[in-house]
Design a protein around this motif. Structure first.
Motif, PDB file in Angstrom:
ATOM      1  N   ALA A   1     102.348   2.824  11.171  1.00  0.00           N
ATOM      2  CA  ALA A   1     102.251   1.750  12.164  1.00  0.00           C
ATOM      3  C   ALA A   1     100.952   1.004  11.905  1.00  0.00           C
ATOM      4  O   ALA A   1     100.097   1.462  11.133  1.00  0.00           O
ATOM      5  CB  ALA A   1     102.267   2.315  13.579  1.00  0.00           C
TER       6      ALA A   1
ATOM      7  N   ARG B   1     102.023  -0.834  16.466  1.00  0.00           N
ATOM      8  CA  ARG B   1     103.171  -1.737  16.521  1.00  0.00           C
ATOM      9  C   ARG B   1     104.034  -1.582  15.264  1.00  0.00           C
ATOM     10  O   ARG B   1     103.558  -1.139  14.224  1.00  0.00           O
ATOM     11  CB  ARG B   1     102.697  -3.187  16.656  1.00  0.00           C
ATOM     12  N   CYS B   2     105.258  -1.980  15.381  1.00  0.00           N
ATOM     13  CA  CYS B   2     106.200  -1.905  14.263  1.00  0.00           C
ATOM     14  C   CYS B   2     105.710  -2.778  13.111  1.00  0.00           C
ATOM     15  O   CYS B   2     105.288  -3.930  13.324  1.00  0.00           O
ATOM     16  CB  CYS B   2     107.585  -2.364  14.722  1.00  0.00           C
TER      17      CYS B   2
ATOM     18  N   LEU C   1     105.507   0.350  19.499  1.00  0.00           N
ATOM     19  CA  LEU C   1     106.372   1.496  19.252  1.00  0.00           C
ATOM     20  C   LEU C   1     106.340   2.468  20.417  1.00  0.00           C
ATOM     21  O   LEU C   1     105.278   2.779  20.967  1.00  0.00           O
ATOM     22  CB  LEU C   1     105.948   2.211  17.964  1.00  0.00           C
TER      23      LEU C   1
ATOM     24  N   CYS D   1     111.835   1.546  16.088  1.00  0.00           N
ATOM     25  CA  CYS D   1     111.465   0.344  16.828  1.00  0.00           C
ATOM     26  C   CYS D   1     112.601  -0.032  17.774  1.00  0.00           C
ATOM     27  O   CYS D   1     113.768  -0.079  17.363  1.00  0.00           O
ATOM     28  CB  CYS D   1     111.176  -0.797  15.860  1.00  0.00           C
TER      29      CYS D   1
ATOM     30  N   GLN E   1     113.824  -0.445  12.921  1.00  0.00           N
ATOM     31  CA  GLN E   1     113.158   0.166  11.768  1.00  0.00           C
ATOM     32  C   GLN E   1     112.451   1.455  12.178  1.00  0.00           C
ATOM     33  O   GLN E   1     111.960   1.584  13.303  1.00  0.00           O
ATOM     34  CB  GLN E   1     112.148  -0.813  11.152  1.00  0.00           C
TER      35      GLN E   1
ATOM     36  N   ALA F   1     109.631   4.197  12.666  1.00  0.00           N
ATOM     37  CA  ALA F   1     108.200   4.062  12.946  1.00  0.00           C
ATOM     38  C   ALA F   1     107.375   4.508  11.750  1.00  0.00           C
ATOM     39  O   ALA F   1     106.328   3.936  11.451  1.00  0.00           O
ATOM     40  CB  ALA F   1     107.829   4.876  14.184  1.00  0.00           C
TER      41      ALA F   1
END
Length: 322
Positions: free
Chosen positions: A10, A15-16, A23, A28, A33, A35
């Motif tokens: 990450a 965050r994705c 996340l 996600c 997707q 993580a």
């Protein structure tokens, strides 16, 4: 663990890495997707295998329904079961690719003017011509009329010449004496076809594979004519048409394989399959009763012939003007 892998779990804010959504779990919530993703060769092949098995599972759910329950497949996809089945356009493109690949590999396509049995027919015609010449010589010796034999001999020679032209890729043409009011682009295009018909057929086959998608928009207006008093979304008709065309491509693929294995005598029986498939798909996809599905199937066969003729005319024009 590879030193790069923690950075791929990450970003600094958790965050994705694909869409920057915060996340909250191993996947996600926005794009789906993972993580934690890995930057390694093993991860590359893992993604490849996962993609193949995912396609394969949907393939084995889609293909049997496309063959036996095309109406149910169309209806279920339209009503929202998208992840379970291969999308119509993906299946169509895959079917087109397989069909043209098989036609090229097996030699049953347009390339090279491979006309099965034409050489044998020409040889039989030469034998018949020799017999006619013998009969004429006897008639001359007997001082009998030869007008009828002369007519048959001239027709047979013309027939043999025509077959030889096809086998050798040569076509006689009267285009040099074309009317003055004929469009120059048309005359020049036809002259080019006459000079090199093999190249023309290669252009036609290439255009057919490149613009095969045009069959979908060409067919859509006819679907609305089948249901003039029913309000239907364009999407519903597009799904119907695309699944139906995918099946027809697979049927052509099957026919070419039958020719290769020596089962050519059975290929004409495949012509009985499209009407049955269209009937089953119409009946299941649109919830029709038999008395409503039968006449619509008849109309759909006519509309299909018209759409295919329009597509064929456009492809031939592209081949001439290429």
């Amino acid at each position: 663990m590879n030193a790069l892998e923690p950075a791929l779990a990450a970003d600094k804010q958790g965050r994705c890495l694909n869409c920057a959504t915060p996340l909250t779990g191993p996947f996600c919530a926005s794009c789906g997707q993972k993580a934690r993703i890995h930057r390694s060769l093993a991860a590359f092949f893992s993604d490849l295998v996962a993609g193949l098995f995912n396609f394969e599972s949907r393939f084995w759910r889609t293909q049997p329904m496309l063959f036996w329950c095309p109406g149910d497949l169309t209806r279920r996809y339209v009503e929202g079961e998208r992840a379970r089945f291969i999308s119509p356009i993906a299946l169509y493109l895959f079917s087109v690719f397989l069909m043209f690949a098989a036609l090229g590999f097996t030699g049953t396509g347009m390339d090279g003017f491979k006309v099965n049995g034409l050489a044998e027919i020409a040889e039989v015609s030469r034998t018949e011509l020799a017999e006619l010449d013998r009969q004429r010589a006897e008639a001359v010796r007997a001082k009998a009329p030869t007008a009828e034999l002369d007519r048959k001999i001239a027709a047979k020679r013309e027939e043999i010449q025509g077959m030889d032209n096809v086998l050798n890729g040569r076509f006689s043409t009267q285009l040099d004496n074309a009317p003055n009011d004929a469009p120059p682009w048309l005359v020049n295009g036809l002259k080019k076809v006459a000079r090199d018909p093999r190249q023309f057929m290669n252009h036609v086959q290439e255009a057919a594979s490149k613009y095969s998608w045009a069959l979908i928009p060409l067919s859509l207006p006819f679907m609305f004519l089948l249901f003039p008093f029913r309000r239907r979304h364009v999407f519903d008709h597009a799904v119907f048409v695309t699944y139906s065309l995918s099946f027809m491509m697979i049927l052509i693929l099957l026919g070419s394989l039958m020719v290769v294995v020596g089962a050519s005598a059975w290929v004409p029986w495949l012509l009985l399959v499209p009407p049955v498939h269209m009937y089953r798909q119409l009946k299941g996809a649109y919830g029709l009763r038999r008395r409503s599905a039968v006449p619509r199937t008849f109309l759909l066969l006519i509309f299909s012939f018209v759409a295919l003729s329009l597509f064929g005319a456009a492809i031939l024009a592209l081949g001439v003007l290429e």
